[in-house]
Design a protein around this motif. Structure first.
Motif: not given
Length: 273
Positions: A163-164, A193-197, A237-240, A265-268
């Motif tokens: 995360v980040g 995970m999350t990331s600068l997009v 859901e809801p994806g990335v 953005m984030a996603g699991i």
């Protein structure tokens, strides 16, 4: 915090007061006290140049809480490896997970020695949580660390969290690092995970540039690149999506996101069979 705390174990021998770190700069963005002047200078400079940066840092913390709550409550996960966890702040991973399941185990990993010092003090009376100093970009060492392998059972489902952290892995190494973590995860495990997009907004690349100049690392990634690093895991859901849109507690208008809500953005995703 004071740059010279009155503690017998302070400062850690490897601590560099003259250079900002990811953990401390993020703490400064969140308005914390576990940072130094050099970290505050970086945070202030970045905020002056990037509209909504502090809001984005707060959104990243909020999505961590929502994601961990989902994983512990709905997905029934009880093992968490939080990579690049940063300094303790409000609603840490272990607090959210253990509110749902008091027996949930959490290991925090961060390269900043301050995290180890503060984390051990904070968690001295919590037998289900550990803090380990390690470089997230060296998965072979992390995954062999005795404080991790002796605490988490990788034969069972586990949550691995970046995360980040994804944007701090170089383009050359990112997939090999993330895949090394994916490969040890048992079926039923989840990757968070999350990331600068990078969706083409100038502020996204400007933030990456400013951070890279100060910390030697940071690369904005397209939504497709972020999704790629989940491999063949099944996205929940809801994806990335933008962090503010990942299962928000209150309704959010996707057509009227603020500048800060468009930085990350984030996603699991779940590993099946």
């Amino acid at each position: 915090m004071s740059d010279n705390p009155d503690r017998t174990d302070w400062p850690p021998a490897e601590l560099d007061f003259g250079k900002p770190t990811i953990a401390r700069a993020y703490d400064a963005l969140l308005g914390g006290k576990d940072n130094f002047e050099v970290d505050r200078q970086l945070a202030d400079y970045a905020c002056r140049h990037i509209p909504g940066l502090q809001e984005s840092a707060i959104e990243n913390r909020k999505v961590l809480v929502r994601g961990v709550r989902y994983l512990a409550r709905e997905a029934g996960m009880d093992q968490f490896l939080d990579l690049g966890s940063g300094l303790p702040t409000v609603q840490n991973t272990h607090e959210v997970a253990q509110e749902e399941n008091p027996d949930a185990k959490v290991v925090y990993v961060d390269i900043d020695p301050m995290v180890l010092v503060h984390g051990r003090a904070l968690l001295a009376n919590n037998p289900n949580t550990k803090v380990v100093t390690g470089d997230v970009a060296q998965p072979e060492r992390i995954l062999r660390h005795p404080d991790i392998t002796g605490f988490l059972d990788f034969g069972r489902p586990v949550v691995i969290m970046l995360v980040g952290m994804l944007h701090y892995l170089s383009p050359e190494d990112c997939e090999s690092v993330v895949s090394a973590y994916r490969n040890v995860m048992a079926p039923g495990s989840h990757l968070f995970m999350t990331s600068l997009v990078d969706t083409g907004l100038p502020a996204q690349q400007e933030l990456a540039r400013i951070t890279r100049e100060s910390l030697d690392k940071c690369w904005a990634r397209t939504p497709e690149e972020i999704e790629h690093h989940f491999g063949d895991f099944e996205l929940i859901e809801p994806g990335v999506t933008y962090t503010a849109l990942w299962r928000p507690d209150e309704p959010v208008d996707p057509d009227n996101l603020t500048p800060g809500e468009q930085l990350g953005m984030a996603g699991i995703a779940r590993k099946n069979g």
